[in-house]
Design a protein around this motif. Sequence first.
Motif, PDB file in Angstrom:
ATOM      1  N   THR A 188     -11.088  -1.627  -2.879  1.00  0.00           N
ATOM      2  CA  THR A 188      -9.777  -1.998  -3.411  1.00  0.00           C
ATOM      3  C   THR A 188      -9.619  -1.500  -4.839  1.00  0.00           C
ATOM      4  O   THR A 188      -8.606  -0.895  -5.197  1.00  0.00           O
ATOM      5  CB  THR A 188      -9.588  -3.533  -3.374  1.00  0.00           C
ATOM      6  OG1 THR A 188      -9.797  -3.980  -2.034  1.00  0.00           O
ATOM      7  CG2 THR A 188      -8.199  -3.934  -3.819  1.00  0.00           C
TER       8      THR A 188
ATOM      9  N   ALA B  63      -8.550  -6.417  -8.830  1.00  0.00           N
ATOM     10  CA  ALA B  63      -8.871  -5.840  -7.517  1.00  0.00           C
ATOM     11  C   ALA B  63     -10.282  -6.256  -7.103  1.00  0.00           C
ATOM     12  O   ALA B  63     -11.190  -5.439  -6.987  1.00  0.00           O
ATOM     13  CB  ALA B  63      -8.752  -4.315  -7.582  1.00  0.00           C
TER      14      ALA B  63
ATOM     15  N   THR C 188       0.868  -1.185   0.000  1.00  0.00           N
ATOM     16  CA  THR C 188       0.000   0.000   0.000  1.00  0.00           C
ATOM     17  C   THR C 188       0.897   1.225   0.000  1.00  0.00           C
ATOM     18  O   THR C 188       1.855   1.275   0.769  1.00  0.00           O
ATOM     19  CB  THR C 188      -0.885   0.015   1.270  1.00  0.00           C
ATOM     20  OG1 THR C 188      -1.573  -1.219   1.363  1.00  0.00           O
ATOM     21  CG2 THR C 188      -1.888   1.155   1.216  1.00  0.00           C
TER      22      THR C 188
END
Length: 314
Positions: free
Chosen positions: A155, A240, A45
Motif C-alpha cells: 500500500t 498507508a 484506486t
Amino acid sequence: MSKVHNVVIVGSGPAGYTAALYAARANLEPVMFSGLQPGGQLMITTDVENYPGFPDGILGPEIMDLFRRQVERFGTVIEPKEITKVDLSQRPFRLWAEEEEILARTVIVSTGASAKWLGLPSEVTYGGFGVSACATCDGFFFRNREVAVVGGGDTAMEEAHYLAKLCSKVHLIHRRDEFRASKIMQERVLNDPKVEVHWNTLVDEIAGESEPHRKVTTIRLRDAHSNEKRDLPVSGVFIAIGHKPNSDLFKGVLDMDEVGYIKTVPGSTRTNIPGVFASGDVADSIYRQAVTAAGTGCMAAIDAERFLSLEGAH
C-alpha cells in the motif's frame, strides 16, 4: 410480512458485485446493500493494471462502474444503504438498514477492509486538511509540493509511486530497516529519484496551522533507535499502514481470527452459520486483491445457490 429474499449481499466491492452477478444469473434475484463505500477499495484506486482483461489498465472507479452496470443488467437490486444490525440466530435471517428490516434465506458478507490509522490525535485534527489514507483521492491537491507517506507494505509503495508523479518530493517513512512490500513494488520506489526513504523512523506528531486555513506544515519524526527527534516540513501526510477487515457487524456471531477476518471452511465460502457466506477482503488476510475477491464472490454465489437448492427453496 415483508418479502424473504433468496440472497442478500452486504457490501459492494469486487466480491459483492461478482456474487451478485452469479446469483442474478442463477435467477436468485439478489439484493445488494452497497454500504458506506460503494464499490469498495477500488473506488480509491487510480490505475488497476493487474486485473485480467484490461491490457492497458483501467481506473478503479471505472472498473467498478462496469461491475455495477453488469449486475444491474441481470436484475440485481442495489440499495445504497448500510446494514447496521443483524440477527443470524434463526432463519430467515434478519438484517436492518437503519430502521428497515430485511429478511434473507442466505447472506453473503463482502464488507471488505478499511485503512488503518496511526492513532495520533493530530491525524483527526488534520484529517481532510493534509492527512489522508488515499493518494489517488487527494494527491491532486499536493501537486509540486513535498509530502510524506507512512508505511512499508505494498500500500505504501503504491501511494509513494503515485504521489511521485504529482509531487516535488515524497518522503517515505518506515519504522523498520526493510520493507514488507513485494520486490517489484520496492524496486519501483527505491529507483524513483523523487522518493526519499527514512528508515527506522516513527511519526510522533503532525503539526500545522489553523489560521487562516487549517493545513499541515510539518511532521515530527523520531529515530526508532536513538529516539532523536527532528521536524520535516511537508504539506501532506498519507497513512498507508494496512487495513482492518470490516467485520464488526458480525462480531460474536461469525467465527473470526484474532484480527477480525471472517473464517470460512477451506475450499468454500461457508462460515460457521449455515446459509451465511463470506467473500473478498473481509475473509482474506493473505491475498487481498480485486481478482481474488471477485473469485471468492463467485464461489459465495455458487455456495448460496447450492445451499438453497438442497433446501428446495430454489
